[in-house]
Write a protein that holds these residues in place. Structure first.
Motif, mmCIF file in Angstrom:
data_model
loop_
_atom_site.group_PDB
_atom_site.id
_atom_site.type_symbol
_atom_site.label_atom_id
_atom_site.label_comp_id
_atom_site.label_asym_id
_atom_site.label_seq_id
_atom_site.Cartn_x
_atom_site.Cartn_y
_atom_site.Cartn_z
ATOM 1 N N GLY A 21 -8.821 4.666 -4.731
ATOM 2 C CA GLY A 21 -7.933 4.579 -5.898
ATOM 3 C C GLY A 21 -6.573 5.203 -5.671
ATOM 4 O O GLY A 21 -5.874 5.572 -6.614
ATOM 5 N N GLU A 22 -6.161 5.289 -4.367
ATOM 6 C CA GLU A 22 -4.861 5.898 -4.057
ATOM 7 C C GLU A 22 -3.793 4.813 -3.799
ATOM 8 O O GLU A 22 -4.107 3.631 -3.682
ATOM 9 N N THR A 23 -2.550 5.283 -3.663
ATOM 10 C CA THR A 23 -1.448 4.366 -3.343
ATOM 11 C C THR A 23 -1.131 4.449 -1.849
ATOM 12 O O THR A 23 -1.190 5.526 -1.249
ATOM 13 N N ALA A 36 -1.525 -0.640 -4.402
ATOM 14 C CA ALA A 36 -2.788 -0.080 -4.895
ATOM 15 C C ALA A 36 -3.708 -1.264 -5.184
ATOM 16 O O ALA A 36 -3.247 -2.405 -5.286
ATOM 17 N N ALA A 43 -5.401 3.102 -10.574
ATOM 18 C CA ALA A 43 -4.666 3.182 -9.304
ATOM 19 C C ALA A 43 -3.294 2.522 -9.447
ATOM 20 O O ALA A 43 -2.283 3.039 -8.956
ATOM 21 N N LYS A 46 -0.609 4.604 -10.881
ATOM 22 C CA LYS A 46 -0.016 5.588 -9.953
ATOM 23 C C LYS A 46 1.236 5.019 -9.273
ATOM 24 O O LYS A 46 2.131 5.764 -8.879
#
Ligand code: AMP
Ligand code: MG
Length: 335
Positions: A21-23, A36, A43, A46
């Motif tokens: 779930g990160e960029t 994402a 996500a 972000k």
């Protein structure tokens, strides 16, 4: 936030970050993208935070094969199919009716979704390892110039994103052509390296959105993102209209030490003051390839103003001038 760096041989680790779930910033043939998981709304949010991007500016969903398109739209119509057959993978985005599984965060609540199938090998391998469409706008702080080199991304987004994949300098250098294919004829919403002329070769009815035709004043922007301040370096950008020789002579007299003039390679020798090259006049694709990088250089070198001679608004010239008019906020002089 601690940003992790990846090379083209550690793409699986970058994909793992996406699964968490990160960029992740990745190179493409147009500009670097800040991605994402398109199906993970948290996500995707972000991305907006990292870029300081207004929530009503939609993202583009990037795919690594045409088979993935059906996860985003249930209307991959014949017009879209013929554009895809000629130009995908490549620097073009199709706007199509979205299907129910695409989060509103990606499309900024619109009933349509922008879909792009990049040609860049690193981008494609990365997306296929993610095994999900990757929602991504350009990898830069909103309103500033898009990043086309790893150095630019690293300087501007370190600490703001989960990871950055190091790639080569972007081949085309300006963002994808955005084409709306939900109506009777394709409509270009944002010009790019796939030009109006190229699209008309396969679909002669292709049109430019009225807002892209200089003479027309329209209330509604071509696509949501086009209404914002864009592509602005810290330095003031001024477009210069007139014969090129006259421009060179004029600035040989007038240019101040805190200012700089963008020229074609062939003109550099005739000019003795601060200057930067946009490549050969014989190939405007070279100008597109360099323009964002050179605008960033203007700031790095501390110039306060840059003068850019206008080019003819046909072919790729239309796309470059579209960006430069936004960069300059309409500031222009006529010689
Ligand atoms: P960026 O790549 O940073 O320029 O951001 C993506 C751009 O794609 C947006 O600013 C819009 O101009 C365009 N775009 C994405 N999705 C759509 C859509 N559904 N309809 C119209 N334009 C879109
Ligand atoms: Mg952008």
């Amino acid at each position: 936030m601690q940003t992790k760096f990846f090379s083209s041989s550690s793409l699986q680790e970058a994909a793992d970050l996406i699964h968490m779930g990160e960029t992740v910033v990745f190179p493409t043939e147009t500009v670097y993208g800040l991605g994402a998981d398109a199906f993970n709304a948290q996500a995707v949010l972000k991305i907006f935070k990292a870029k300081n991007r207004p929530a009503d500016n939609p993202l583009i969903a990037h795919i690594s094969s045409l088979d993935m398109i059906d996860s985003l739209t249930c209307d991959f119509n014949p017009m879209a199919q013929s554009i895809a057959a000629s130009f995908m993978p490549g620097p073009i985005t199709l706007v199509l009716k979205k299907n129910g599984s695409v989060p509103d965060a990606v499309t900024a609540g619109l009933p349509t979704v922008g879909i792009r199938f990049p040609k860049n090998e690193v981008a494609r391998t990365f997306i296929s390892l993610c095994n999900t469409p990757i929602a991504a706008p350009s990898a830069n702080i909103s309103g500033t110039v898009s990043a086309t080199t790893f150095e630019d991304v690293k300087r501007e987004l370190s600490g703001r994103v989960g990871g950055i994949i190091e790639g080569e300098n972007c081949e085309f250098g300006i963002e994808s052509t955005v084409v709306d294919v939900t109506g009777e004829a394709p409509v270009i919403l944002r010009p790019g390296s796939i030009t109006l002329e190229m699209l008309r070769e396969i679909l002669p009815q292709t049109k430019l959105h009225p807002s892209l035709i200089s003479e027309t004043k329209v209330e509604k922007p071509a696509s949501p993102g086009m209404k914002y301040i864009h592509y602005s370096p810290k330095a003031e950008v001024v477009l210069v209209y007139g014969e090129r020789e006259k421009i060179v002579t004029y600035f040989e007299e007038q240019l101040q030490p805190s200012e700089c003039l963008f020229l074609f390679q062939e003109e550099l020798e005739q000019f003795s003051k601060n200057k930067m090259s946009l490549g050969s006049a014989a190939d405007l694709n070279e100008m597109a390839h360099r323009i964002f990088r050179q605008l960033k250089q203007v700031d790095l070198l501390g110039y306060q103003r840059v003068y850019i001679p206008a080019v003819e608004e046909t072919g790729i010239g239309l796309s470059v001038m579209n960006r430069l008019k936004k960069s300059s906020g309409g500031k222009a002089i006529h010689l």
